[in-house]
Motif scaffolding. Structure first.
Motif, PDB file in Angstrom:
ATOM      1  N   ILE A  58       4.735   1.301  12.685  1.00 51.49           N
ATOM      2  CA  ILE A  58       5.144  -0.233  13.486  1.00 51.49           C
ATOM      3  C   ILE A  58       5.169  -0.816  14.615  1.00 51.49           C
ATOM      4  O   ILE A  58       4.779  -1.539  15.357  1.00 51.49           O
ATOM      5  CB  ILE A  58       5.865  -1.160  12.204  1.00 51.49           C
ATOM      6  CG1 ILE A  58       5.274  -1.397  10.640  1.00 51.49           C
ATOM      7  CG2 ILE A  58       6.407  -2.153  12.829  1.00 51.49           C
ATOM      8  CD1 ILE A  58       6.222  -1.102   9.743  1.00 51.49           C
ATOM      9  N   ARG A  59       6.294   0.010  15.077  1.00 49.67           N
ATOM     10  CA  ARG A  59       6.980   0.313  16.290  1.00 49.67           C
ATOM     11  C   ARG A  59       5.772   0.699  17.483  1.00 49.67           C
ATOM     12  O   ARG A  59       5.561  -0.371  18.351  1.00 49.67           O
ATOM     13  CB  ARG A  59       7.797   1.392  16.727  1.00 49.67           C
ATOM     14  CG  ARG A  59       9.206   0.938  15.903  1.00 49.67           C
ATOM     15  CD  ARG A  59      10.154   1.684  16.298  1.00 49.67           C
ATOM     16  NE  ARG A  59       9.982   2.997  16.851  1.00 49.67           N
ATOM     17  CZ  ARG A  59      10.778   3.345  15.471  1.00 49.67           C
ATOM     18  NH1 ARG A  59      11.143   2.992  13.954  1.00 49.67           N
ATOM     19  NH2 ARG A  59      10.333   4.601  15.279  1.00 49.67           N
ATOM     20  N   SER A  60       4.869   1.964  17.417  1.00 52.72           N
ATOM     21  CA  SER A  60       3.730   1.472  17.962  1.00 52.72           C
ATOM     22  C   SER A  60       2.273  -0.093  18.166  1.00 52.72           C
ATOM     23  O   SER A  60       2.190   0.054  18.984  1.00 52.72           O
ATOM     24  CB  SER A  60       2.807   2.714  17.225  1.00 52.72           C
ATOM     25  OG  SER A  60       1.189   3.566  18.755  1.00 52.72           O
ATOM     26  N   ALA A  61       2.468  -0.011  17.260  1.00 55.41           N
ATOM     27  CA  ALA A  61       1.734  -1.768  17.067  1.00 55.41           C
ATOM     28  C   ALA A  61       2.189  -2.462  17.738  1.00 55.41           C
ATOM     29  O   ALA A  61       1.538  -3.864  18.522  1.00 55.41           O
ATOM     30  CB  ALA A  61       1.071  -1.941  15.569  1.00 55.41           C
TER      31      ALA A  61
ATOM     32  N   ALA B   5      -2.836   0.668   8.114  1.00 53.83           N
ATOM     33  CA  ALA B   5      -3.146  -1.420   8.055  1.00 53.83           C
ATOM     34  C   ALA B   5      -2.284  -1.863   9.454  1.00 53.83           C
ATOM     35  O   ALA B   5      -3.009  -2.702  10.154  1.00 53.83           O
ATOM     36  CB  ALA B   5      -2.247  -1.470   6.903  1.00 53.83           C
ATOM     37  N   ALA B   6      -1.290  -0.750  10.294  1.00 53.42           N
ATOM     38  CA  ALA B   6      -0.351  -1.565  11.046  1.00 53.42           C
ATOM     39  C   ALA B   6      -1.450  -1.459  12.437  1.00 53.42           C
ATOM     40  O   ALA B   6      -0.860  -2.265  13.157  1.00 53.42           O
ATOM     41  CB  ALA B   6       0.719  -0.850  11.162  1.00 53.42           C
TER      42      ALA B   6
ATOM     43  N   GLY C 144       0.927  -1.004  -0.328  1.00 52.41           N
ATOM     44  CA  GLY C 144       0.081  -0.176   0.213  1.00 52.41           C
ATOM     45  C   GLY C 144       0.903   0.996   0.160  1.00 52.41           C
ATOM     46  O   GLY C 144       1.987   1.123   0.017  1.00 52.41           O
ATOM     47  N   ASP C 145       0.252   2.219  -0.118  1.00 51.86           N
ATOM     48  CA  ASP C 145       1.017   3.625   0.645  1.00 51.86           C
ATOM     49  C   ASP C 145       1.119   4.233   1.799  1.00 51.86           C
ATOM     50  O   ASP C 145       0.893   3.284   2.386  1.00 51.86           O
ATOM     51  CB  ASP C 145      -0.371   4.939  -0.719  1.00 51.86           C
ATOM     52  CG  ASP C 145      -1.505   4.872  -0.008  1.00 51.86           C
ATOM     53  OD1 ASP C 145      -1.319   5.058   1.218  1.00 51.86           O
ATOM     54  OD2 ASP C 145      -2.550   5.343  -1.063  1.00 51.86           O
ATOM     55  N   THR C 146       1.537   5.262   1.474  1.00 50.87           N
ATOM     56  CA  THR C 146       2.280   5.402   3.465  1.00 50.87           C
ATOM     57  C   THR C 146       1.209   5.263   4.255  1.00 50.87           C
ATOM     58  O   THR C 146       0.540   5.113   4.973  1.00 50.87           O
ATOM     59  CB  THR C 146       3.123   6.829   2.759  1.00 50.87           C
ATOM     60  OG1 THR C 146       3.657   6.712   1.966  1.00 50.87           O
ATOM     61  CG2 THR C 146       3.127   6.779   4.179  1.00 50.87           C
TER      62      THR C 146
ATOM     63  N   LYS D 193       9.616   7.146   7.660  1.00 53.34           N
ATOM     64  CA  LYS D 193       9.258   6.914   9.301  1.00 53.34           C
ATOM     65  C   LYS D 193       8.446   6.964  10.295  1.00 53.34           C
ATOM     66  O   LYS D 193       8.016   6.441  11.027  1.00 53.34           O
ATOM     67  CB  LYS D 193      10.392   8.089   8.990  1.00 53.34           C
ATOM     68  CG  LYS D 193      12.004   7.824   9.183  1.00 53.34           C
ATOM     69  CD  LYS D 193      12.421   9.547   9.426  1.00 53.34           C
ATOM     70  CE  LYS D 193      14.058   9.573   9.348  1.00 53.34           C
ATOM     71  NZ  LYS D 193      14.975  10.411   9.491  1.00 53.34           N
ATOM     72  N   ALA D 194       7.002   7.107   9.063  1.00 49.03           N
ATOM     73  CA  ALA D 194       5.812   7.562   9.701  1.00 49.03           C
ATOM     74  C   ALA D 194       5.774   6.370   9.785  1.00 49.03           C
ATOM     75  O   ALA D 194       5.260   5.764  10.577  1.00 49.03           O
ATOM     76  CB  ALA D 194       5.309   8.336   8.522  1.00 49.03           C
TER      77      ALA D 194
END
Length: 659
Positions: free
Chosen positions: A350-353, A318-319, A310-312, A344-345
């Motif tokens: 992903i880290r937050s998820a 999705a995350a 997907g795009d950004t 980076k965004a």
């Protein structure tokens, strides 16, 4: 073609022409009657209009109608482009009657259209005739790229030609029941008949960017029809490309339509997942609750694909959605994506998820301590000192009302207005009728010893002002929750007691040390116990955390304790009523006071009940309501101008209730 039509066709020839165009004699007659009002704009217009519709002749009628614009032929036809309210004209009732008669005949015609073999030529000409007559004066365009004549036809058939009483009632505008031919298939057929792209019909069904949100439901008959699901399945490519062609308002409707149809949801799971990770927050909010209808394995697969390709924006959302799925499978997908992601965004998402998944796993291992046992509220009868306090309240309040009444008289003398205010004088006159015996009646009701007559006397608005004056009675050592519940059960004229100042004064101290939901439940249990002991449980429902003000499980609109719900605040600033200087609504005083302090309704409700809102900034904190009351955010008495202003507002509210 019926036997009677054949006879008339042989005699006049008109019925045969109508039948050749797919019309019955009854339908031709309905169209003739629907356009008879055009006679007021031109003597020959009704005949030409009917010939154009039935035979396809007299095309110049379209130019004639445009030339007769000064006669407002669109109003004679009942403003066919409307998508708001029923047709009316208060300045010209005769015109309103004529327009409604035309609408009624067209409504009967639309109901008679055969879904299997609609007269497409006639319908196209009807749309063009309506467009020429109205000239865009009443047309409300939802925003799909369709010609005006088609939008006129759809608006007229789906909304405008229904009776005025049913204009705002979706149940009475049930297309499947009353006009089954009017669905996406008919719109696509009309577009194809004129050489236009039939797939635009889906945009016409869902697009709403041109309408105010209040009127988005006016074409819901097209959206809810089963024909939409059939058309989407038969034209899958057009359905898959539809979200990119719709505005956010249209995508919200699309997500709602697919989400509530489980079969359609599973047929278009990839499309629906794209809506759930849409760049618009409103679209995501509409789609996300319906994701549970998609099988978990399929959701994981689709989200993993979007996280990869997907795009950004899609990868970020999705995350976010993966964090709501079972830990092991979702963690594996997130871990793989974290190793290859360059944005980076998205990396942060992903880290937050993954952190949320870890926290959810740790939370399951925590053991909460058992809540302490609760003690029932003490019920100590109030004595003579309470009677004397109320008598002192009555005398002081009577003097204040006397001064206010005299001030009102002087204001009336100085005013240039013809109207003379009397409500302060009336309030003073009502206070003069109170006696010391009324104070003893109030104490008997508070102690649960009042008779039926005592309870009826306690409903007096002036007596209620005396009992609540300055919260002095509530501050007495012997006053407790049982007394308050008995009083509220008798004196309140509506079911909610959260906004009562006495409840705020008595209920706040026990809540100070209760910070966890388990303890909040104990407090609610104790309050309910006292409620039943006092015999007021039918008049004062006790709300527990996790329940709304209507007793339905879910997010609470009113919370018993701070810490139980999350209070949403808005930016500080007075509401429009406060800016205009209008008095507060006596039935909803907390809304005006809360908005004047820059709080949302829910935060204002907590502030009105005396509980903290968790506000950290001074400008976000609710303000005190009267001298001696509690500032909920800072837990100290309000002082100064704020206290005086809210004291005046409280007195004004009391006078309104008394009036």
């Amino acid at each position: 073609m019926g036997f009677l039509d054949k006879i008339l066709g042989a005699v006049t020839g008109s019925a045969g022409t109508a039948a050749a165009n797919g019309l019955t004699r009854e339908q031709a007659q309905l169209l003739k009657q629907a356009f008879e009002p055009l006679e007021k704009a031109g003597k020959e217009l009704p005949q030409k209009g009917t010939a154009f519709l039935v035979d396809g002749t007299q095309e110049t009628v379209l130019l004639d109608l445009q030339a007769a614009k000064s006669f407002e032929p669109g109003q004679l036809l009942g403003a066919p482009g409307r998508l708001r309210w029923g047709f009316s004209n208060h300045q010209n009732k005769a015109l309103e009657k004529i327009g409604n008669q035309s609408l009624e005949q067209r409504g009967r015609f639309y109901a008679s259209v055969d879904a299997g073999a609609p007269a497409l030529d006639v319908l196209v000409r009807l749309g063009k005739l309506l467009a020429a007559a109205d000239g865009g004066q009443s047309l409300e365009h939802p925003g799909a790229p369709v010609p005006d004549w088609l939008q006129y036809l759809i608006n007229d058939a789906v909304f405008a030609s229904f009776s005025k009483s049913s204009s705002g009632n979706a149940a009475e505008r049930d297309l499947a029941k009353h006009r089954p031919a009017w669905n996406v298939h008919l719109i696509a057929a009309l577009l194809a008949h004129e050489g236009l792209d039939p797939h635009v019909a889906l945009q016409e069904v869902f697009e709403r960017k041109g309408l105010d949100s209040w009127y988005h439901d006016r074409l819901d008959g097209l959206v809810e029809a089963p024909a939409v699901a059939d058309y989407m399945r038969s034209q899958r490519d057009a359905a898959e490309a539809l979200p990119a062609k719709l505005s956010a308002a249209g995508r919200v409707l699309l997500a709602r339509r697919i989400g509530k149809d489980k079969a359609l949801l599973n047929d278009f799971a990839p499309l629906f997942l794209r809506l759930a990770i849409d760049g618009s927050k409103t679209v995501r909010a509409e789609a996300t609750p319906h994701l549970e209808g998609i099988a978990e394995a399929q959701r994981l697969e689709l989200l993993g694909q979007l996280l990869k390709d997907g795009d950004t924006t899609q990868r970020t959302q999705a995350a976010e959605l993966l964090a709501r799925l079972p830990g092991d499978a979702a963690r594996a997908l997130l871990a793989v994506a974290a190793g290859t992601e360059t944005s980076k965004a998205v990396q942060q998402a992903i880290r937050s998820a993954m952190s949320r998944l870890d926290a959810a796993g740790d939370a399951g291992e925590l053991e909460l301590p058992e809540p302490p046992a609760w003690q029932p509220f003490e019920d100590i009868p109030l004595g003579e000192e309470a009677v004397q306090l109320l008598i002192a309240n009555r005398i002081e309040l009577l003097e204040k009302n006397r001064v206010a009444a005299e001030a009102e008289i002087e204001e009336n003398k100085a005013s240039k207005q013809t109207y003379r205010y009397k409500w302060r004088q009336d309030n003073y006159a009502a206070h003069k009728k109170l006696t010391d015996e009324d104070m003893r009646v109030a104490v008997r009701v508070l102690n649960g010893q009042g008779s039926k007559n005592d309870q009826n006397r306690a409903k007096n608005g002036q007596l209620q002002q005396v009992v609540g004056f300055g919260n002095r009675l509530q501050s007495m050592p012997g006053f407790g929750m049982p007394h308050l519940i008995r009083w509220l059960a008798v004196s309140r004229h509506w079911t909610s007691f959260w906004f009562d100042d006495g409840f705020s004064q008595v209920a706040r101290p026990p809540a100070r040390g209760l910070g966890r939901p388990a303890r909040a439940g104990r407090a609610a249990q104790a309050l309910r116990h006292a409620d039943r002991r006092c015999g007021a449980h039918r008049a004062l429902p006790v709300l527990e955390p996790g329940h709304s003000g209507r007793g339905v499980a879910g997010r609470p609109r009113v919370a018993f304790l701070r810490g139980a719900p999350r209070v949403h605040r808005r930016r500080p600033g007075p509401c429009r009523a406060a800016k205009a200087g209008r008095p507060p609504d006596p039935a909803r005083p907390e809304r005006h006071a809360a908005h004047a302090g820059g709080l949302s309704d829910r935060a204002g409700t907590l502030a009105a009940a005396g509980y903290g809102t968790g506000a950290r900034r001074r400008q976000d904190a609710p303000r005190g309501r009267a001298e001696g009351t509690v500032d909920a955010a800072r837990h100290r008495p309000a002082r100064g101008r704020v206290a005086r202003r809210h004291q005046e507002r409280g007195a004004h509210r009391g006078r309104q209730l008394a009036g």
